[in-house]
Design a protein around this motif. Structure first.
Motif, PDB file in Angstrom:
ATOM      1  N   LEU A 112       3.437  -3.327 -10.260  1.00 61.99           N
ATOM      2  CA  LEU A 112       3.804  -4.530  -9.520  1.00 61.99           C
ATOM      3  C   LEU A 112       3.334  -4.452  -8.068  1.00 61.99           C
ATOM      4  O   LEU A 112       2.772  -5.415  -7.537  1.00 61.99           O
ATOM      5  CB  LEU A 112       5.319  -4.768  -9.578  1.00 61.99           C
ATOM      6  CG  LEU A 112       5.817  -6.064  -8.970  1.00 61.99           C
ATOM      7  CD1 LEU A 112       5.172  -7.276  -9.639  1.00 61.99           C
ATOM      8  CD2 LEU A 112       7.330  -6.146  -9.090  1.00 61.99           C
ATOM      9  N   ALA A 113       3.534  -3.318  -7.438  1.00 67.91           N
ATOM     10  CA  ALA A 113       3.072  -3.144  -6.056  1.00 67.91           C
ATOM     11  C   ALA A 113       1.552  -3.298  -5.985  1.00 67.91           C
ATOM     12  O   ALA A 113       1.020  -3.916  -5.061  1.00 67.91           O
ATOM     13  CB  ALA A 113       3.494  -1.784  -5.512  1.00 67.91           C
ATOM     14  N   PHE A 114       0.836  -2.766  -6.979  1.00 70.63           N
ATOM     15  CA  PHE A 114      -0.621  -2.890  -7.005  1.00 70.63           C
ATOM     16  C   PHE A 114      -1.046  -4.346  -7.192  1.00 70.63           C
ATOM     17  O   PHE A 114      -1.992  -4.809  -6.541  1.00 70.63           O
ATOM     18  CB  PHE A 114      -1.218  -2.015  -8.108  1.00 70.63           C
ATOM     19  CG  PHE A 114      -2.712  -2.074  -8.144  1.00 70.63           C
ATOM     20  CD1 PHE A 114      -3.469  -1.358  -7.229  1.00 70.63           C
ATOM     21  CD2 PHE A 114      -3.368  -2.858  -9.080  1.00 70.63           C
ATOM     22  CE1 PHE A 114      -4.856  -1.424  -7.237  1.00 70.63           C
ATOM     23  CE2 PHE A 114      -4.752  -2.932  -9.096  1.00 70.63           C
ATOM     24  CZ  PHE A 114      -5.494  -2.214  -8.174  1.00 70.63           C
ATOM     25  N   ALA A 115      -0.356  -5.068  -8.060  1.00 71.90           N
ATOM     26  CA  ALA A 115      -0.688  -6.484  -8.289  1.00 71.90           C
ATOM     27  C   ALA A 115      -0.479  -7.293  -7.010  1.00 71.90           C
ATOM     28  O   ALA A 115      -1.338  -8.104  -6.631  1.00 71.90           O
ATOM     29  CB  ALA A 115       0.160  -7.050  -9.426  1.00 71.90           C
TER      30      ALA A 115
ATOM     31  N   PHE B 247      -2.666 -10.015  -2.164  1.00 72.84           N
ATOM     32  CA  PHE B 247      -2.594 -10.164  -0.707  1.00 72.84           C
ATOM     33  C   PHE B 247      -3.928  -9.823  -0.037  1.00 72.84           C
ATOM     34  O   PHE B 247      -4.302 -10.460   0.944  1.00 72.84           O
ATOM     35  CB  PHE B 247      -1.441  -9.346  -0.125  1.00 72.84           C
ATOM     36  CG  PHE B 247      -0.095  -9.807  -0.620  1.00 72.84           C
ATOM     37  CD1 PHE B 247       0.151 -11.141  -0.895  1.00 72.84           C
ATOM     38  CD2 PHE B 247       0.921  -8.901  -0.832  1.00 72.84           C
ATOM     39  CE1 PHE B 247       1.379 -11.566  -1.364  1.00 72.84           C
ATOM     40  CE2 PHE B 247       2.160  -9.318  -1.297  1.00 72.84           C
ATOM     41  CZ  PHE B 247       2.393 -10.658  -1.571  1.00 72.84           C
ATOM     42  N   VAL B 248      -4.644  -8.855  -0.561  1.00 75.14           N
ATOM     43  CA  VAL B 248      -5.967  -8.546  -0.019  1.00 75.14           C
ATOM     44  C   VAL B 248      -6.908  -9.728  -0.255  1.00 75.14           C
ATOM     45  O   VAL B 248      -7.657 -10.133   0.641  1.00 75.14           O
ATOM     46  CB  VAL B 248      -6.536  -7.238  -0.615  1.00 75.14           C
ATOM     47  CG1 VAL B 248      -8.008  -7.069  -0.300  1.00 75.14           C
ATOM     48  CG2 VAL B 248      -5.739  -6.043  -0.102  1.00 75.14           C
ATOM     49  N   LEU B 249      -6.869 -10.305  -1.443  1.00 72.77           N
ATOM     50  CA  LEU B 249      -7.705 -11.471  -1.733  1.00 72.77           C
ATOM     51  C   LEU B 249      -7.341 -12.646  -0.825  1.00 72.77           C
ATOM     52  O   LEU B 249      -8.230 -13.323  -0.292  1.00 72.77           O
ATOM     53  CB  LEU B 249      -7.563 -11.874  -3.205  1.00 72.77           C
ATOM     54  CG  LEU B 249      -8.145 -10.878  -4.210  1.00 72.77           C
ATOM     55  CD1 LEU B 249      -7.771 -11.278  -5.636  1.00 72.77           C
ATOM     56  CD2 LEU B 249      -9.649 -10.761  -4.068  1.00 72.77           C
ATOM     57  N   LEU B 250      -6.041 -12.896  -0.631  1.00 71.02           N
ATOM     58  CA  LEU B 250      -5.616 -13.979   0.258  1.00 71.02           C
ATOM     59  C   LEU B 250      -6.011 -13.706   1.708  1.00 71.02           C
ATOM     60  O   LEU B 250      -6.325 -14.636   2.454  1.00 71.02           O
ATOM     61  CB  LEU B 250      -4.103 -14.198   0.161  1.00 71.02           C
ATOM     62  CG  LEU B 250      -3.612 -14.988  -1.043  1.00 71.02           C
ATOM     63  CD1 LEU B 250      -2.090 -14.952  -1.119  1.00 71.02           C
ATOM     64  CD2 LEU B 250      -4.114 -16.419  -1.012  1.00 71.02           C
TER      65      LEU B 250
ATOM     66  N   THR C  94       0.841  -1.202   0.000  1.00 70.05           N
ATOM     67  CA  THR C  94       0.000   0.000   0.000  1.00 70.05           C
ATOM     68  C   THR C  94       0.875   1.251   0.000  1.00 70.05           C
ATOM     69  O   THR C  94       0.655   2.178  -0.780  1.00 70.05           O
ATOM     70  CB  THR C  94      -0.937  -0.002   1.228  1.00 70.05           C
ATOM     71  OG1 THR C  94      -1.798  -1.136   1.149  1.00 70.05           O
ATOM     72  CG2 THR C  94      -1.773   1.271   1.294  1.00 70.05           C
ATOM     73  N   VAL C  95       1.876   1.260   0.860  1.00 70.87           N
ATOM     74  CA  VAL C  95       2.809   2.395   0.913  1.00 70.87           C
ATOM     75  C   VAL C  95       3.556   2.523  -0.412  1.00 70.87           C
ATOM     76  O   VAL C  95       3.680   3.612  -0.968  1.00 70.87           O
ATOM     77  CB  VAL C  95       3.793   2.250   2.104  1.00 70.87           C
ATOM     78  CG1 VAL C  95       4.910   3.286   2.022  1.00 70.87           C
ATOM     79  CG2 VAL C  95       3.051   2.370   3.422  1.00 70.87           C
ATOM     80  N   ALA C  96       4.037   1.389  -0.926  1.00 61.78           N
ATOM     81  CA  ALA C  96       4.786   1.415  -2.193  1.00 61.78           C
ATOM     82  C   ALA C  96       3.915   1.969  -3.323  1.00 61.78           C
ATOM     83  O   ALA C  96       4.361   2.827  -4.095  1.00 61.78           O
ATOM     84  CB  ALA C  96       5.284   0.018  -2.541  1.00 61.78           C
ATOM     85  N   PHE C  97       2.686   1.495  -3.414  1.00 61.96           N
ATOM     86  CA  PHE C  97       1.837   1.922  -4.529  1.00 61.96           C
ATOM     87  C   PHE C  97       1.326   3.350  -4.362  1.00 61.96           C
ATOM     88  O   PHE C  97       1.500   4.186  -5.250  1.00 61.96           O
ATOM     89  CB  PHE C  97       0.649   0.963  -4.714  1.00 61.96           C
ATOM     90  CG  PHE C  97      -0.251   1.375  -5.828  1.00 61.96           C
ATOM     91  CD1 PHE C  97       0.184   1.312  -7.148  1.00 61.96           C
ATOM     92  CD2 PHE C  97      -1.526   1.849  -5.579  1.00 61.96           C
ATOM     93  CE1 PHE C  97      -0.641   1.715  -8.193  1.00 61.96           C
ATOM     94  CE2 PHE C  97      -2.361   2.248  -6.607  1.00 61.96           C
ATOM     95  CZ  PHE C  97      -1.912   2.180  -7.926  1.00 61.96           C
ATOM     96  N   PHE C  98       0.697   3.632  -3.224  1.00 57.49           N
ATOM     97  CA  PHE C  98       0.019   4.919  -3.073  1.00 57.49           C
ATOM     98  C   PHE C  98       0.951   6.072  -2.723  1.00 57.49           C
ATOM     99  O   PHE C  98       0.717   7.202  -3.146  1.00 57.49           O
ATOM    100  CB  PHE C  98      -1.098   4.826  -2.027  1.00 57.49           C
ATOM    101  CG  PHE C  98      -2.276   4.030  -2.508  1.00 57.49           C
ATOM    102  CD1 PHE C  98      -3.150   4.560  -3.443  1.00 57.49           C
ATOM    103  CD2 PHE C  98      -2.487   2.750  -2.047  1.00 57.49           C
ATOM    104  CE1 PHE C  98      -4.234   3.827  -3.903  1.00 57.49           C
ATOM    105  CE2 PHE C  98      -3.574   2.003  -2.490  1.00 57.49           C
ATOM    106  CZ  PHE C  98      -4.451   2.540  -3.430  1.00 57.49           C
ATOM    107  N   ILE C  99       2.003   5.810  -1.954  1.00 57.78           N
ATOM    108  CA  ILE C  99       2.876   6.904  -1.536  1.00 57.78           C
ATOM    109  C   ILE C  99       4.130   6.971  -2.407  1.00 57.78           C
ATOM    110  O   ILE C  99       4.395   7.994  -3.036  1.00 57.78           O
ATOM    111  CB  ILE C  99       3.242   6.787  -0.037  1.00 57.78           C
ATOM    112  CG1 ILE C  99       1.966   6.855   0.811  1.00 57.78           C
ATOM    113  CG2 ILE C  99       4.222   7.881   0.372  1.00 57.78           C
ATOM    114  CD1 ILE C  99       2.169   6.626   2.286  1.00 57.78           C
ATOM    115  N   THR C 100       4.883   5.875  -2.463  1.00 57.11           N
ATOM    116  CA  THR C 100       6.135   5.902  -3.226  1.00 57.11           C
ATOM    117  C   THR C 100       5.892   6.112  -4.715  1.00 57.11           C
ATOM    118  O   THR C 100       6.609   6.879  -5.364  1.00 57.11           O
ATOM    119  CB  THR C 100       6.928   4.603  -2.991  1.00 57.11           C
ATOM    120  OG1 THR C 100       7.112   4.431  -1.583  1.00 57.11           O
ATOM    121  CG2 THR C 100       8.279   4.651  -3.675  1.00 57.11           C
ATOM    122  N   HIS C 101       4.865   5.432  -5.275  1.00 56.63           N
ATOM    123  CA  HIS C 101       4.586   5.542  -6.711  1.00 56.63           C
ATOM    124  C   HIS C 101       3.409   6.468  -7.016  1.00 56.63           C
ATOM    125  O   HIS C 101       2.962   6.548  -8.162  1.00 56.63           O
ATOM    126  CB  HIS C 101       4.337   4.152  -7.307  1.00 56.63           C
ATOM    127  CG  HIS C 101       5.519   3.247  -7.215  1.00 56.63           C
ATOM    128  ND1 HIS C 101       6.698   3.469  -7.880  1.00 56.63           N
ATOM    129  CD2 HIS C 101       5.705   2.111  -6.491  1.00 56.63           C
ATOM    130  CE1 HIS C 101       7.556   2.515  -7.604  1.00 56.63           C
ATOM    131  NE2 HIS C 101       6.978   1.675  -6.743  1.00 56.63           N
TER     132      HIS C 101
END
Length: 141
Positions: free
Chosen positions: A110-113, A118-121, A94-101
Motif C-alpha cells: 500500500l505504501a508503494f502504491a 504521488f510521484v506521478l502526480l 518512502t519512509v514507510a515502504f523502504f524503512i518501516t517495511h
C-alpha cells in the motif's frame, strides 16, 4: 517566474487529462487522509509506540506522518500548492515502504502504491481543475 511555472499547471491542458488528474488527486489524497485522521484520533495511544525510523522520537515521527497524510492530503484534494504538498506525502510513503517495511512489497504494498501515484502526480502537476489552476490563470497570462 520559473518557480510559478513549476508550481502551477499548464494553461492549455486538455480537459480529459485535467479530469483524470482531478480524480487521481481526490481519490488517492482522500484515501491517505483517512490514514492520517486515524493517526490523529489515536495520537495519545500511538505516540508512545509509533515506529521511529528516522531516530527523531515516536511522537515527532507520528506528528510528521499526520502532517504528510492529513494536512498535505487536504491541500492536494483541493489542488493547492500541490507539488509542494506532495513532497511530504511522498517522503512519508518512502519512509514507510523502504524503512518501516524494509522495501518488501509483501508488507508495504500500500505504501508503494501511494508512493507511485504521488510521484506521478508530482511530475504531472495538479491539472487545471485545481486552486493551482485558478492561480495559473491569474499569474501566468
Amino acid at each position: 517566474m520559473k518557480i510559478l511555472n513549476w508550481l502551477l499547471p499548464a494553461k492549455d491542458q486538455n480537459s480529459k487529462v485535467a479530469t483524470l488528474l482531478l480524480a487521481a488527486r481526490v481519490i488517492f489524497a482522500l484515501l491517505l487522509a483517512s490514514h492520517g485522521l486515524q493517526k490523529l484520533q489515536g495520537f495519545e495511544s500511538l505516540s508512545a509506540s509509533f515506529p521511529d525510523p528516522l531516530g527523531i522520537g515516536s511522537q515527532l515521527s507520528l506528528s510528521m506522518a499526520i502532517f504528510g497524510e492529513l494536512v498535505c492530503s487536504t491541500a492536494v484534494i483541493f489542488g493547492f500548492l500541490t507539488r509542494l504538498a506532495i513532497i511530504p506525502m511522498a517522503f512519508t510513503m518512502t519512509v514507510a515502504f523502504f524503512i518501516t517495511h524494509g522495501g518488501s512489497l509483501a508488507e508495504g504494498e500500500l505504501a508503494f502504491a501511494y508512493l507511485a501515484v504521488f510521484v506521478l502526480l508530482f511530475f504531472a502537476g495538479p491539472g487545471k481543475y485545481s486552486i493551482d489552476g485558478l492561480l495559473a490563470g491569474k499569474f501566468l497570462k
